[in-house]
Design an enzyme around this catalytic site. Structure first.
Site, short mmCIF file in Angstrom:
data_model
loop_
_atom_site.label_atom_id
_atom_site.label_comp_id
_atom_site.label_asym_id
_atom_site.label_seq_id
_atom_site.Cartn_x
_atom_site.Cartn_y
_atom_site.Cartn_z
N HIS A 86 38.32 39.16 47.21
CA HIS A 86 39.39 40.03 46.53
C HIS A 86 38.58 40.16 45.30
CE1 HIS A 86 43.09 37.88 46.98
NE2 HIS A 86 41.90 36.56 48.22
N LYS B 107 47.02 41.03 31.84
CA LYS B 107 45.97 40.85 32.32
C LYS B 107 44.89 40.00 31.97
CE LYS B 107 45.46 45.47 33.64
NZ LYS B 107 46.10 45.23 35.11
N ARG B 108 43.45 39.63 32.75
CA ARG B 108 42.32 38.73 32.03
C ARG B 108 41.87 39.66 31.24
NH1 ARG B 108 41.43 33.20 33.20
NH2 ARG B 108 39.34 33.36 32.79
N LYS C 191 38.28 46.07 33.57
CA LYS C 191 39.84 46.00 33.06
C LYS C 191 40.07 46.78 31.87
CE LYS C 191 41.16 41.88 35.53
NZ LYS C 191 42.66 42.44 36.24
N THR D 285 48.57 43.89 40.48
CA THR D 285 49.43 42.88 40.71
C THR D 285 50.79 43.50 39.46
OG1 THR D 285 48.63 40.97 40.50
CG2 THR D 285 48.79 41.36 43.32
N LYS E 156 54.25 44.86 39.61
CA LYS E 156 55.60 44.64 38.87
C LYS E 156 55.85 45.40 38.04
CE LYS E 156 52.90 39.67 39.53
NZ LYS E 156 51.51 39.27 38.78
C1 26V Z 1 35.26 34.31 40.28
C2 26V Z 1 35.24 33.64 39.26
C3 26V Z 1 34.48 33.86 39.31
C4 26V Z 1 33.55 32.08 37.98
C5 26V Z 1 34.03 31.43 37.35
C6 26V Z 1 35.53 31.83 37.46
C7 26V Z 1 35.84 32.35 38.61
C8 26V Z 1 37.48 32.49 39.17
C9 26V Z 1 37.89 33.79 40.29
C10 26V Z 1 36.61 34.33 40.75
C11 26V Z 1 36.78 35.50 41.85
C12 26V Z 1 38.23 36.11 40.68
C13 26V Z 1 39.08 37.38 42.26
C14 26V Z 1 40.11 37.70 42.03
O1 26V Z 1 41.38 36.95 40.88
N1 26V Z 1 40.55 39.31 42.02
C15 26V Z 1 41.41 39.03 41.90
O2 26V Z 1 42.70 39.27 42.56
C16 26V Z 1 44.11 39.65 42.60
C17 26V Z 1 44.86 39.69 43.95
O3 26V Z 1 44.15 39.68 45.40
C18 26V Z 1 43.70 41.58 42.93
O4 26V Z 1 44.93 42.01 42.65
C19 26V Z 1 42.87 42.09 41.61
O5 26V Z 1 42.67 43.18 41.73
C20 26V Z 1 41.73 40.92 42.24
O6 26V Z 1 40.91 41.08 40.30
#
Ligand code: 26V
Length: 756
Positions: A315, A495-496, A501, A602, A606
């Site tokens: 992702h 978004k986050r 971003k 995503t 929406k």
């Molecule tokens: C990484 C980390 C690392 C530090 C601790 C917390 C944490 C939490 C999550 C992640 C991975 C994040 C990956 C993510 O959310 N990617 C998003 O995935 C979506 C669904 O596929 C996509 O639409 C977004 O573009 C993408 O940023």
């Protein structure tokens, strides 16, 4: 007597009209939970099951969603209206389970919905965090993080029956299992989201009214929080405990269920598939091998079995989000797993001596979780075409050379049940009138295109948008005690908060607009810029960006010259629920990440389905939106991914060069102007100012001029309602591709190949 009334009479001895909203929630909740649980599981008549492992499932509130999937939403809503009640007000009594950070967790929830809709035998596997993602409050224009007590009151969890022993180095923990029934639209079967937990978890180890707690007391903290802060070593170790606890339980569950159905484990691939949502569950590979070896399967056969069972979705290409763990941490928490990983590493070193970049453990003794999944899974997929291409050609090119057939693209999707039918009932009903109701099943909205030039349709869409703006206005009044102008254009970025971003790019545009209005250039229609999103508590620059937005918002609010024409609102505690109000009201969908960095997005989908036009870079799924609607129906700007990648490779971007430009410098310097310093915190504003000029890793200033130009064009185009709503109609009618039913069908056709 009507159907709901039968329940209120039994439970409270009252008519529907005499019940409080709280009582009606109680009745509806129990009715829906029971109806759902009485449905047979897909497991009853299907041998093979997909286990979707994810550290996050951002399912949101379930009442309306489950009413919809059970096919009794309209009937219930009509009955409530007849009794003077409002379903949305009733649903406000439900706590939102925020068991996810953002896109990845929400995608998992949409995919479960669609898997069940398509009749696929699939369970979600995760953890039952007692506290979800922190609750965000703003104090002094800064984010404060508070615990989110989602488990208080009624919950959709059912107690499961299975318990497993999970062995860590110094102790063994026994799990408990909770399950949430997942319904499919108009399907008479269910799947389950199975969340593992521990009886011994204690919330009294949380330091008062904070998200801080003793990170070392594993028995009491293991499932206490979603993704505890990993800025400390104890925090990181706790994540290893969590991840292993999740996958060990999941793997034991798989073996238990397969054996019950008659598997001898050598044929496990005929009973189970495991899909891992990013690498957080990748320890399932060595764990399943460990369990198979205990059952008498030898090492090489266990590799063989696992490699036919595990599939992996990537992702992100951000290096800081590609997981690695020091082997010393694994030795400290899960030594048996560490040992198997070393054996797998040696196996790969022997097999691919010429490709050291693909080895599992690097020279610094760090294990690369993605490498584990790539070698010992049978499939890897990106989440939008551009993202998959970048994985193949850049990030994972060494793996693509070895395993070209393992790579797939599966473009993300969203469930239209929640993101159109539930949150925008006016639009959904209008579509029913115009193109019939089949779209609810097929997500095919293409016949709506025929109305592109019909004045009545455009006017009706405009009226629906206005109604949704009024609803948003009421909601914001209720939750934040602020007022917005329902006649303004709604410009939405939700978004986050992350540098890539680029909320800071939008903030710089706000500064530009503020200065324009000060100079007497008044916009034809007032503009409301809405931001929503949380920043990781330890991510300083993201906190600074929130501070910039909130300070700007205050400065503009208190400026009588500007405030009638421009308003900036940052929604507190952005979550699935507030998204449900923001998305139907939006005119402009801000998708402005630095090209190549947003895997898919995503929210862009929406907003598109709900009739907002995209203002975006050529990134992630924006590219596919543009391909579908054509360049005249989307507002693209900025450098393309190939140029950005080249700038990185050649180290050729220098923010200073852009800062020197006469139309950029005043905007950046405004961040540390007297006015901003008066309301804001000097340390935060100065740090951000410095960051933008001297580092700007995500190239904000590179795209600033083009962004301003295209956004101004968009605002001026908005004044021509006829053509604006024609573009809206094109967007809505092309959005069917982004249904998660299509996404799941793609996964099944290309990767899972489950025939059901
Ligand atoms: C990484 C980390 C690392 C530090 C601790 C917390 C944490 C939490 C999550 C992640 C991975 C994040 C990956 C993510 O959310 N990617 C998003 O995935 C979506 C669904 O596929 C996509 O639409 C977004 O573009 C993408 O940023």
């Amino acid at each position: 007597m009507t159907s709901l009334e039968a329940y209120t009479k039994t439970r409270f001895r009252k008519k529907v009209s005499d019940c409080s909203d709280r009582e009606i929630y109680d009745v509806l909740f129990n009715m829906v939970k029971e109806k759902s649980h009485n449905l047979p599981t897909n497991d009853h008549d299907q041998q093979k099951k997909l286990y979707y492992f994810s550290a996050e499932f951002l399912i949101g509130k379930l009442l309306s969603n489950n009413l919809l999937n059970l096919g009794i939403h309209k009937q219930t809503r009509d009955e409530l209206i007849a009794n003077g009640k409002d379903l949305m007000a009733i649903e406000s009594y439900e706590n939102e389970p925020s068991l996810g950070n953002g896109g990845l967790g929400r995608l998992a929830a949409c995919l479960l919905d669609s898997m069940t809709k398509l009749g696929i035998n699939a369970d979600g596997i995760g953890l039952n965090y007692h506290f979800g993602l922190f609750r965000q409050k703003f104090i002094n224009n800064q984010q404060v993080s508070l615990p989110d007590q989602w488990l208080e009151g009624q919950s959709w969890l059912n107690a499961g029956e299975l318990r497993f022993d999970v062995p860590f180095k110094d102790f063994t923990l026994k799990s408990t299992l909770y399950e949430i029934d997942i319904l499919g639209y108009q399907q008479n079967t269910r799947n389950r989201l199975r969340l593992f937990d521990l009886d011994s978890v204690e919330s009294d180890i949380i330091k008062e009214n904070s998200i801080d707690f003793d990170k070392t007391d594993i028995k009491r903290n293991l499932t206490l929080f979603l993704y505890p802060d990993d800025s400390t070593h104890e925090g990181r170790l706790l994540r290893v405990y969590q991840q292993y606890f999740m996958v060990s339980n999941g793997a034991q569950l798989i073996i238990h269920e397969a054996k019950q159905k008659g598997s001898n484990l050598h044929d496990l691939m005929d009973y189970a598939l495991i899909h891992i949502n990013d690498t957080h569950p990748a320890f399932v590979i060595p764990e399943l091998m460990r369990l198979l070896m205990i059952e008498g399967v030898d090492f090489s056969e266990s590799i063989n079995i696992v490699t036919q069972i595990v599939a992996f979705t990537n992702h992100t290409i951000l290096t800081e989000a590609l997981e690695t763990w020091p082997m010393s941490d694994l030795d400290q928490v899960i030594p048996e797993i560490a040992q198997i990983i070393r054996q797998l590493h040696n196996y790969i070193c022997q097999k691919y001596p010429a490709s050291p970049s693909t080895w599992i453990i690097d020279d610094y003794d760090q294990v690369h979780m993605a490498h584990l999944a790539l070698h010992f899974g049978y499939s890897v997929n990106g989440v939008a075409q551009l993202h998959t291409d970048i994985l193949k050609n850049t990030t994972l090119s060494d793996f693509y050379e070895i395993y070209p057939n393992k790579f797939h693209n599966i473009t993300n999707g969203i469930t239209f049940r929640r993101w159109l039918m539930d949150i925008n009932q006016s639009l959904a009903s209008f579509l029913d009138v115009k193109i019939g109701t089949d779209w609810k099943d097929t997500a095919d909205l293409s016949n709506f295109l025929a109305y592109k030039d019909e004045a009545r349709t455009r006017n009706k869409l405009r009226a629906i948008k206005f109604l949704n703006k009024v609803k948003l206005k009421r909601y914001l009044m209720e939750i934040m005690d602020i007022t917005i102008d329902e006649h303004s254009i709604m410009d939405v970025q939700i978004k986050r908060i992350h540098e890539y971003k680029r909320q800071q790019l939008n903030a710089l545009w706000v500064i530009h607009k503020y200065l324009e209005i000060k100079a007497g250039n008044i916009p034809a229609t007032p503009i409301t810029v809405l931001f929503g999103g949380k920043a990781a508590p330890a991510y300083t620059i993201a906190q600074d960006i929130i501070h910039l937005i909130l300070t700007l918002s205050q400065l503009i609010r208190l400026d009588d010259e500007v405030s009638p024409h421009l308003k900036v609102v940052m929604i507190e505690n952005y979550n699935v629920t507030s998204a449900s109000y923001l998305i139907p009201a939006a005119d402009i969908s801000e998708q402005i990440s630095l090209a190549s960095k947003e895997a898919s997005g995503t929210g862009n989908m929406k907003l598109m389905v709900n009739g907002a036009l995209t203002l975006g870079t050529s990134d992630g799924a924006n590219v596919e939106i543009a391909d579908l609607v054509g360049s005249e129906n989307i507002y693209l700007f900025g450098k393309h991914s190939q140029d950005v990648i080249e700038l990185y490779n050649k180290n050729a971007y220098h923010a200073e060069d852009y800062y020197q430009k006469e139309n950029i410098r005043p905007l950046v310097d405004f961040i540390v102007s007297h006015g901003m310093m008066y309301f804001g915190n000097a340390e935060r504003l100065e740090r951000l100012h410095h960051e933008l000029i001297h580092k700007d890793y995500f190239m904000t200033l590179l795209d600033l001029e083009d962004y301003i130009k295209v956004k101004e064009q968009m605002l001026s185009d908005y004044e021509d309602f006829e053509s604006w709503y024609s573009k809206t109609i094109v967007n809505i009618s092309k959005s069917g591709f982004f249904s998660s039913d299509r996404t799941v069908a793609d996964y099944n056709r290309e990767i899972w190949k489950l025939n059901h």
